[in-house]
Design a protein around this motif. Sequence first.
Motif, PDB file in Angstrom:
ATOM      1  N   THR A   1      24.248  59.985  51.262  1.00  0.00           N
ATOM      2  CA  THR A   1      25.331  60.875  51.636  1.00  0.00           C
ATOM      3  C   THR A   1      25.204  62.216  50.920  1.00  0.00           C
ATOM      4  O   THR A   1      24.872  62.266  49.741  1.00  0.00           O
ATOM      5  N   GLY A   2      25.511  63.272  51.651  1.00  0.00           N
ATOM      6  CA  GLY A   2      25.549  64.604  51.049  1.00  0.00           C
ATOM      7  C   GLY A   2      24.263  65.369  51.157  1.00  0.00           C
ATOM      8  O   GLY A   2      24.167  66.481  50.636  1.00  0.00           O
TER       9      GLY A   2
ATOM     10  N   ASN B   1      27.002  65.885  59.386  1.00  0.00           N
ATOM     11  CA  ASN B   1      27.822  65.283  58.343  1.00  0.00           C
ATOM     12  C   ASN B   1      29.196  64.884  58.880  1.00  0.00           C
ATOM     13  O   ASN B   1      29.707  63.787  58.597  1.00  0.00           O
ATOM     14  N   SER B   2      29.797  65.755  59.706  1.00  0.00           N
ATOM     15  CA  SER B   2      31.112  65.442  60.282  1.00  0.00           C
ATOM     16  C   SER B   2      31.019  64.276  61.255  1.00  0.00           C
ATOM     17  O   SER B   2      31.917  63.413  61.302  1.00  0.00           O
TER      18      SER B   2
ATOM     19  N   LYS C   1      28.936  61.837  61.154  1.00  0.00           N
ATOM     20  CA  LYS C   1      28.692  60.607  60.412  1.00  0.00           C
ATOM     21  C   LYS C   1      29.969  60.043  59.814  1.00  0.00           C
ATOM     22  O   LYS C   1      30.177  58.814  59.810  1.00  0.00           O
ATOM     23  N   TYR C   2      30.868  60.908  59.328  1.00  0.00           N
ATOM     24  CA  TYR C   2      32.034  60.421  58.599  1.00  0.00           C
ATOM     25  C   TYR C   2      33.345  60.541  59.372  1.00  0.00           C
ATOM     26  O   TYR C   2      34.302  59.834  59.056  1.00  0.00           O
TER      27      TYR C   2
ATOM     28  N   VAL D   1      33.873  60.219  52.218  1.00  0.00           N
ATOM     29  CA  VAL D   1      32.449  60.565  52.227  1.00  0.00           C
ATOM     30  C   VAL D   1      31.780  60.284  50.895  1.00  0.00           C
ATOM     31  O   VAL D   1      30.685  60.738  50.643  1.00  0.00           O
TER      32      VAL D   1
ATOM     33  N   GLY E   1      22.876  66.790  53.828  1.00  0.00           N
ATOM     34  CA  GLY E   1      23.093  67.991  54.624  1.00  0.00           C
ATOM     35  C   GLY E   1      23.869  69.049  53.874  1.00  0.00           C
ATOM     36  O   GLY E   1      23.507  70.227  53.871  1.00  0.00           O
ATOM     37  N   LEU E   2      24.950  68.634  53.199  1.00  0.00           N
ATOM     38  CA  LEU E   2      25.773  69.595  52.458  1.00  0.00           C
ATOM     39  C   LEU E   2      24.996  70.177  51.282  1.00  0.00           C
ATOM     40  O   LEU E   2      25.030  71.391  51.041  1.00  0.00           O
TER      41      LEU E   2
END
Length: 388
Positions: A329-330, A281-282, A284-285, A321, A332-333
């Motif tokens: 998006t999101g 995630n990090s 990617k953004y 994000v 993974g989180l």
Amino acid sequence: MQSPNLLRTVMQDHTGQYWVGQFIFWFGLSVVPFLGIVFWYNTTKLVYVEHMFLQAALGLLLSFPLGWFYSIIWKFGPILRMCLVLSMAGAVAALWTALRVVTYIWLTGEVNTWNDFGGWYFGAFYIFLCWSALYHGMIYYRLLEIEHTERLKEVAHTKEEQIKRLKAESIAREAQLKMLRYQINPHFLFNTLHAIYALIKLNDDSRALGMIAKLGKFLRYSLEYDPQLQVNLEDEINTLTLYLNIERVRFSDRLSVEFDISEPAKTAKIPSLLLQPLIENSIKYAVATSEDGGQIQIKADVERDELLLEVIDNGPGLAGVKPTPGQTTGVGLRNTRERLQTLYGDQHLFQVEEAKPSGVHISIRIPYESVVSDVPDNTNKKTYNFTG
């Protein structure tokens, strides 16, 4: 518990016990007076012995309708039943006394025996009261035994249902965790294959082959590990390095990763591949969207009885994000949050907030478990940089 049907079941299943009790009671009623006559009056006339055993046989016969009557009134209340027991025992005792007197006169010819009817009746009434008490005691004992057996069966059935429920919950839990993992892996795989495709189009075959080899090594690890498996954080970092080596091919010097892992945190147990979706995630953004790349910090420390994991990037922050139409998006989180909730319930913290001066700061707190029994020393830390 006190139904006539249940009482009949008790008597049918334990007929042998009932007959043994009857024999002991009435045979003892014959033997005790016989011994009294022998030792007290010093006589053993056959007529008296015959009468003693005859009256015991008559008492045995009269006890059957008395027991049947008790089974009929069993459903009544205790006070009413006690009154009926006393009345019926008195009536049967009177009948038994009359039969005893008649048979005694018939055997001995003594016509004045009716004068002793009151004394004989008092003893007979006491005997049938004792018989009634023993009868009720036996029935209550059997009812309690049946109730205890039924309770044991219920407990066993409850335990069996609990085991089935726990197995079902375990299967559902494992399926949920696998589902979360399967949602993450294709997401990462798509990005990697897209990067390999771009390298091939650029005729950069050596980098493409190297990326394929690293991808195979990482996927082999991720597919072999159970999503419920607990691994050492140090092993997790080594596995994470496999993933970062793949991303390193894509971003080269634009990707900078710094590890800050304390010594006691290295032995901490965490779910396998917990950090990979957060790093993804990090990247990617914070890295992919910047021409200059970005920096990611991965920290781990032990605070009291909790393991604190932190992933910090210097990207655009939470504002950067927000998903646009068509994006995923999101993933993974969201999956990491659900995975932690499934594994730890309320015993965890998953927090995503703005980092200073910019970026996203992800914090995870979970119960600290270690293969090392020593008390953690939080002052001994090791910092090292990822170099590809």
